[in-house]
Design an enzyme around this catalytic site. Structure first.
Site, PDB file in Angstrom:
ATOM      1  N   GLU A 121     -12.274  -0.919  13.260  1.00  0.00           N
ATOM      2  CA  GLU A 121     -10.961  -1.548  13.109  1.00  0.00           C
ATOM      3  C   GLU A 121     -10.214  -0.911  11.941  1.00  0.00           C
ATOM      4  O   GLU A 121     -10.832  -0.422  10.994  1.00  0.00           O
ATOM      5  CB  GLU A 121     -11.118  -3.059  12.861  1.00  0.00           C
ATOM      6  CG  GLU A 121     -11.921  -3.784  13.933  1.00  0.00           C
ATOM      7  CD  GLU A 121     -12.331  -5.191  13.516  1.00  0.00           C
ATOM      8  OE1 GLU A 121     -11.680  -5.763  12.611  1.00  0.00           O
ATOM      9  OE2 GLU A 121     -13.316  -5.698  14.072  1.00  0.00           O
ATOM     10  N   LYS A 123      -8.267  -0.807   8.516  1.00  0.00           N
ATOM     11  CA  LYS A 123      -8.291  -1.608   7.290  1.00  0.00           C
ATOM     12  C   LYS A 123      -6.846  -1.801   6.823  1.00  0.00           C
ATOM     13  O   LYS A 123      -6.232  -0.898   6.260  1.00  0.00           O
ATOM     14  CB  LYS A 123      -9.123  -0.930   6.213  1.00  0.00           C
ATOM     15  CG  LYS A 123      -9.336  -1.794   4.969  1.00  0.00           C
ATOM     16  CD  LYS A 123     -10.282  -1.114   3.987  1.00  0.00           C
ATOM     17  CE  LYS A 123     -10.543  -2.023   2.791  1.00  0.00           C
ATOM     18  NZ  LYS A 123      -9.324  -2.307   2.011  1.00  0.00           N
ATOM     19  N   ASP A 125      -3.608  -2.910   4.804  1.00  0.00           N
ATOM     20  CA  ASP A 125      -3.273  -3.017   3.383  1.00  0.00           C
ATOM     21  C   ASP A 125      -2.523  -4.320   3.159  1.00  0.00           C
ATOM     22  O   ASP A 125      -1.292  -4.363   3.106  1.00  0.00           O
ATOM     23  CB  ASP A 125      -2.411  -1.825   2.971  1.00  0.00           C
ATOM     24  CG  ASP A 125      -2.297  -1.672   1.461  1.00  0.00           C
ATOM     25  OD1 ASP A 125      -3.006  -2.402   0.745  1.00  0.00           O
ATOM     26  OD2 ASP A 125      -1.510  -0.828   1.003  1.00  0.00           O
ATOM     27  N   TYR A 230      -8.952 -11.237  12.396  1.00  0.00           N
ATOM     28  CA  TYR A 230     -10.080 -10.397  12.815  1.00  0.00           C
ATOM     29  C   TYR A 230     -11.452 -11.010  12.559  1.00  0.00           C
ATOM     30  O   TYR A 230     -12.474 -10.372  12.820  1.00  0.00           O
ATOM     31  CB  TYR A 230     -10.007  -9.038  12.121  1.00  0.00           C
ATOM     32  CG  TYR A 230      -9.863  -9.111  10.611  1.00  0.00           C
ATOM     33  CD1 TYR A 230     -10.891  -9.561   9.796  1.00  0.00           C
ATOM     34  CD2 TYR A 230      -8.678  -8.718   9.997  1.00  0.00           C
ATOM     35  CE1 TYR A 230     -10.755  -9.631   8.432  1.00  0.00           C
ATOM     36  CE2 TYR A 230      -8.527  -8.774   8.629  1.00  0.00           C
ATOM     37  CZ  TYR A 230      -9.576  -9.232   7.848  1.00  0.00           C
ATOM     38  OH  TYR A 230      -9.433  -9.304   6.479  1.00  0.00           O
ATOM     39  N   LYS A 318     -12.981   4.275   3.009  1.00  0.00           N
ATOM     40  CA  LYS A 318     -11.684   4.391   2.341  1.00  0.00           C
ATOM     41  C   LYS A 318     -11.141   5.808   2.498  1.00  0.00           C
ATOM     42  O   LYS A 318     -11.843   6.785   2.251  1.00  0.00           O
ATOM     43  CB  LYS A 318     -11.808   4.040   0.855  1.00  0.00           C
ATOM     44  CG  LYS A 318     -12.194   2.589   0.580  1.00  0.00           C
ATOM     45  CD  LYS A 318     -11.066   1.630   0.890  1.00  0.00           C
ATOM     46  CE  LYS A 318      -9.953   1.705  -0.121  1.00  0.00           C
ATOM     47  NZ  LYS A 318     -10.271   1.196  -1.455  1.00  0.00           N
ATOM     48  N   CYS A 412      27.401   4.791 -18.801  1.00  0.00           N
ATOM     49  CA  CYS A 412      27.421   5.007 -17.359  1.00  0.00           C
ATOM     50  C   CYS A 412      27.751   6.463 -17.046  1.00  0.00           C
ATOM     51  O   CYS A 412      28.757   6.984 -17.543  1.00  0.00           O
ATOM     52  CB  CYS A 412      28.456   4.085 -16.708  1.00  0.00           C
ATOM     53  SG  CYS A 412      28.684   4.382 -14.937  1.00  0.00           S
ATOM     54  N   CYS A 415      31.479   6.304 -15.153  1.00  0.00           N
ATOM     55  CA  CYS A 415      32.724   5.902 -15.820  1.00  0.00           C
ATOM     56  C   CYS A 415      32.655   5.961 -17.343  1.00  0.00           C
ATOM     57  O   CYS A 415      33.676   5.806 -18.019  1.00  0.00           O
ATOM     58  CB  CYS A 415      33.126   4.496 -15.380  1.00  0.00           C
ATOM     59  SG  CYS A 415      32.000   3.199 -15.985  1.00  0.00           S
ATOM     60  N   CYS A 430      25.722  -1.024 -15.247  1.00  0.00           N
ATOM     61  CA  CYS A 430      27.115  -0.830 -15.649  1.00  0.00           C
ATOM     62  C   CYS A 430      27.899  -2.046 -15.167  1.00  0.00           C
ATOM     63  O   CYS A 430      27.862  -2.376 -13.977  1.00  0.00           O
ATOM     64  CB  CYS A 430      27.678   0.444 -15.022  1.00  0.00           C
ATOM     65  SG  CYS A 430      29.464   0.652 -15.286  1.00  0.00           S
ATOM     66  N   CYS A 435      34.346   0.804 -12.153  1.00  0.00           N
ATOM     67  CA  CYS A 435      33.508   2.001 -12.161  1.00  0.00           C
ATOM     68  C   CYS A 435      33.637   2.721 -10.820  1.00  0.00           C
ATOM     69  O   CYS A 435      33.370   2.134  -9.767  1.00  0.00           O
ATOM     70  CB  CYS A 435      32.050   1.620 -12.406  1.00  0.00           C
ATOM     71  SG  CYS A 435      30.890   2.996 -12.233  1.00  0.00           S
TER      72      CYS A 435
END
Length: 678
Positions: A121, A123, A125, A230, A318, A412, A415, A430, A435
Site C-alpha cells: 500500500e 504510505k 503523508d 486501511y 521510505k 517597498c 513604491c 507595504c 502602491c
C-alpha cells in the site's frame, strides 16, 4: 562530523551519545507532532533516529523510557478531550533499502510456518486517524496521540466529505487510516496564508495535522481534507480475513480507500511495486513518502503482534528524498495584492521530480534568516509535498568566501514606502494603498476566473493599461475605449473588441463575484457568496455592523471585522460610488439561502461530479447552483456518487461513471432540470 563506529564505543560513551541524540530527537518530535512545524527534513530525522537505534541495539542497557524508540506519536493538544485507545495505535518501523526490506522478510518468515503473501500500500503523508462506528453510525473520531491516548476530534471529522456518517451495514467497529491534504489544496492553502502574512505549512502532513486539530470546525471544513482508511482495531465484526479483502470491504461499507493496493506473492513483486510508485509519486494527487508492506492474512497479523512501538507484521519502505543541488543566483522581493513582500530565490535551472525548476519561494524574512541563504550558495532543492519547490538546506562546505547575508528590505521595492510588521504576522507588508504593484495585482485578481471572469485581461495587459495611466482602479476598466486599447502594444482590432465585450459582460455578474474580486481580506469566494446571499445588495452590506456580519453561518469576528474595516474606508466608499456610476451590478442574483435547505429540490442530498467543458455556464457557477440546492459537489467519482454531469471532452471521470453504472447527464438535461427545479 564523522560518527565513531559503534564497534569502537564502550557503554559509557554510547550512553552519552544516545542521551544527546534523544534530546535532539525529542525536540524535533515535539515540533513535528505537537506544533505541526517540523524543524528538519524527514531524511535528517531518519538518519539521527537510525543512529540511536543502532546504539540502543548494541547496548540494550542504555535504553530509557523517554527514548523516541519507545514512543509513538505526540501528546494531546490542550482544548481537546482525551480518547483512550484500548488497542494501541502504533507507528511503523522503517527501512530504507531493498537489502533491509529483504532482511525484514527473512526474519518474518523464520517465525511463520505457513507461506503467506504481502499486501503493498502507498504510505500516505498524513495524520493517523481513528473512526468509531456504532450500529453503522459515526460516533467518534480521534487522533493517534501517543498511541494509547489521542484527541477527540469528532466535530472536525464530521466536516470531511470522504468520511461517511453512516456505513452501508449496521456494524460496531473501529476503523483506522490516514487523514491527508491533497496537493492542490495544500498549495492553495499556503498561497492564502502567504498572502495573509501568515507562516506557511512545511508539507501536507503538517497542514493536515494543523487543520484536523483546529478548535474551530469551520476552519477544518474550508481546507478540503480527505481520508484513506486501511486498518481495523479488531476485524471480528467484518467478513474480511486478509488485508486486501479488508480494503475491499471498507469500500463496500462506504469508506474511502486508496485503490492502488496490490497483493505481492514474492519479494520481486514487492520491489516492482516500490519502483512503480516511486516513479509515479510526482503524478499523484496526494503526497506519499514510501510504501507499506503488510503480511496479508489478518489472523497472522494478530498472532505476530507488536513491540512496544511497531507491529511485527508490517514495515514502511521510505523513499529517499528527491533533492538536487543548485546555485542561488539572486533573490527577488515582490509585492502581492495584499501588500505582503515575498522573497523568491532565483537559481540555476535544475531537473526536480520531472520538471525544470529555477525559482522557489523563501516565504518571509524569518525563513530567509533561519535558512541563512546567501547569493552564490549551493543549496539543496526539493518539492514540499511533491509540488512546491523549496530550499531544504545550504551546503556550507561549498559556500564562497565572498558570500554575504541577504539584506532584508526596509522599503517597498515597488513604491518605496516603509515596510511594516503587522501584529502576529511573520511577513513584511507595504501598507501604501496606492502602491503600483498592489494595485496591479488587485486588478489581476479582479479580472480572474473566480472573480469577475474578464477573459483576455491578464497581467501583461493590465501592466500596460496601468503604466499608460489608462486605469488606476477597477472602476476605470469600465471606461476603456477601443481607441485606447488599440494604442497598446500587440492589441489588434479583434482582441480589443473581444476584451470590451468581456468587460461589458462582467457588469452583470452577481454580487458575490464583485465582493470576491474586490480582494477584501479573509473574504474568499465561498464567504463572498454567503455574505451576498445574506445582504442582497452592496449598499446593505456597507451599512451592516460587525455583529450582524459575524452572525452569518461560517463567518465569525475576524471576517466580520475585515469587512467592516474595508467598507469603512473613504477610498472604498468612493470606489463603490464609481462602480455604481459605470453600471456594475451590485445586487445578488443567485438562489436565496432558503433554497439550499429545500428538501423538495431534486438535487437535495445528492453527490454530484462535474466533468468536461460546460458551454452555458462556468464550472464554478454550476457548483454554486448545485450546492445552493442541497447537493454535495465532489471532485472524484466513486460508488457513493449519485450523478455525473458531463460536458464536452469529458474523460476518465465519465468512463469511471459508466463502469460503475452511475447516472450521467449531459448539459442539456442538467439545464432542463435546473429550470424545473427553480
Amino acid at each position: 562530523m564523522a560518527e565513531t563506529p559503534i564497534t569502537q564505543l564502550d557503554a559509557a560513551s554510547a550512553a552519552t551519545e544516545a542521551g544527546q541524540l534523544r534530546l535532539e530527537l525529542n525536540q524535533w518530535r515535539q515540533d513535528y507532532y505537537d506544533h505541526d512545524a517540523p524543524q528538519v527534513d524527514d531524511a535528517v530525522y531518519d538518519q539521527v533516529y537510525a543512529r540511536l537505534v543502532a546504539l540502543e541495539t548494541a547496548f540494550p542497557a542504555i535504553v530509557t523510557p523517554d527514548s523516541p524508540t519507545q514512543l509513538v506519536g505526540g501528546t494531546v493538544k490542550a482544548g481537546f478531550a482525551k480518547v483512550s485507545h484500548p488497542i494501541p495505535m502504533l507507528s511503523l518501523g522503517d527501512v530504507f533499502s531493498q537489502a533491509e526490506l529483504q532482511s525484514f522478510d527473512e526474519r518474518l518468515r523464520q517465525n511463520v510456518d505457513d507461506p503467506f503473501d504481502y499486501n503493498c500500500e502507498l504510505k500516505i503523508d498524513g495524520l493517523a486517524l481513528s473512526l468509531q462506528y456504532e450500529n453503522g453510525r459515526l460516533v467518534q473520531g480521534s487522533t493517534r496521540g501517543n498511541g494509547s491516548v489521542g484527541e477527540d476530534i469528532t466535530r472536525n471529522i464530521m466536516t470531511i466529505a470522504s468520511i461517511p456518517h453512516q456505513l452501508t451495514r449496521p456494524l460496531t467497529v473501529e476503523v483506522r487510516g490516514e487523514c491527508y491534504m491533497p496537493k492542490a489544496a495544500f498549495a492553495a492553502l499556503n498561497e492564502r496564508r502567504e498572502a495573509a502574512g501568515e507562516s506557511v505549512f512545511a508539507n501536507p502532513r503538517n497542514a493536515a495535522a494543523g487543520t484536523l486539530r483546529q478548535l474551530d470546525p469551520r476552519v477544518t471544513a474550508e481546507r478540503q481534507l480527505s481520508t484513506f482508511m486501511y486498518n481495523v482495531a479488531d476485524y471480528a465484526p467484518l467478513k474480511a480475513r486478509t488485508q486486501s479483502d479488508l480494503l475491499t470491504e471498507f469500500a463496500d461499507l462506504g469508506l474511502a480507500i486508496n485503490p492502488t493496493f496490490k497483493v505481492a506473492h514474492t519479494m520481486t513483486e514487492v520491489f516492482d511495486y516500490i519502483d512503480q510508485y516511486q516513479n509515479k509519486r510526482a503524478d499523484l494527487a496526494y503526497g506519499i513518502d514510501g510504501i507499506v508492506i503488510k503480511a496479508n492474512p489478518l489472523p497472522l497479523q494478530r498472532a505476530l503482534g507488536a513491540t512496544v512501538k511497531v507491529p511485527r507484521w508490517a514495515i514502511a519502505f521510505k523513499f529517499p528524498p528527491d533533492e538536487q543541488p543548485t546555485r542561488l543566483e539572486a533573490v527577488e522581493w515582490t509585492i502581492g495584492r495584499t501588500g505582503v513582500v515575498t522573497p523568491t530565490a532565483v537559481m540555476t535551472p535544475v531537473q526536480l521530480a520531472g520538471t525544470t525548476v529555477a525559482r522557489a519561494s523563501l516565504h518571509n524574512p524569518d525563513y530567509v534568516q533561519a535558512k541563512d541563504v546567501r547569493i552564490g550558495d549551493t543549496v539543496l532543492l526539493h518539492k514540499a509535498g511533491d509540488i512546491i519547490p523549496e530550499i531544504s538546506a545550504v551546503d556550507l562546505t561549498k559556500r564562497p568566501a565572498a558570500a554575504v547575508a541577504l539584506a532584508i528590505p526596509t522599503n517597498c521595492p515597488s513604491c518605496g514606502a516603509p515596510l511594516v510588521h503587522l501584529e502576529d504576522e511573520v511577513a513584511l507588508r507595504c501598507i501604501n494603498p496606492k502602491c503600483p504593484a498592489q494595485v496591479q495585482e488587485g486588478l489581476v485578481h479582479f479580472a480572474s476566473r473566480n472573480a469577475m471572469n474578464i477573459e483576455g485581461l491578464g497581467p501583461k495587459l493590465i501592466a500596460q493599461l496601468y503604466t499608460n495611466h489608462l486605469i488606476s482602479d477597477v472602476a476605470d476598466l469600465y471606461r476603456l475605449t477601443k481607441d485606447q486599447l488599440l494604442a497598446l502594444d500587440k492589441v489588434k482590432d479583434k482582441s480589443a473588441e473581444n476584451l470590451l465585450t468581456a468587460i461589458d459582460r462582467s457588469r452583470n455578474n452577481s454580487l458575490e463575484r464583485l465582493l470576491f474580486g474586490l480582494g477584501i481580506r479573509h473574504v474568499g469566494a465561498k464567504v463572498a457568496r454567503l455574505i451576498a446571499q445574506h445582504f442582497g445588495t452592496i449598499d446593505a452590506l456597507m451599512t451592516a455592523d460587525q455583529a450582524e456580519i459575524a452572525a452569518i453561518d461560517s463567518m465569525g469576528d475576524i471576517i466580520a471585522n475585515a469587512v467592516v474595516q474595508y467598507f469603512g474606508s473613504t477610498a472604498v466608499q468612493t470606489l463603490i460610488t464609481e462602480l455604481h456610476a459605470v453600471n456594475v451590478n451590485t445586487t445578488y442574483q443567485g438562489p436565496s439561502a432558503t433554497v439550499a435547505n429545500d428538501s423538495d429540490s431534486w438535487f437535495a442530498g445528492k453527490r454530484v461530479v462535474l466533468t468536461g467543458k460546460l458551454q452555458r455556464f462556468t464550472r464554478t457557477d454550476a457548483s454554486q447552483w448545485l450546492e445552493a440546492h442541497g447537493a454535495t459537489v465532489t471532485g472524484s467519482v466513486s460508488k457513493k456518487t449519485d450523478l455525473v454531469i458531463a460536458g464536452e471532452d469529458a474523460g476518465s471521470k465519465l468512463q469511471k461513471a459508466e463502469q460503475l453504472n452511475i447516472t450521467v447527464w449531459d448539459e442539456a438535461r442538467f439545464s432542463t432540470t435546473m429550470r424545473e427545479d427553480a
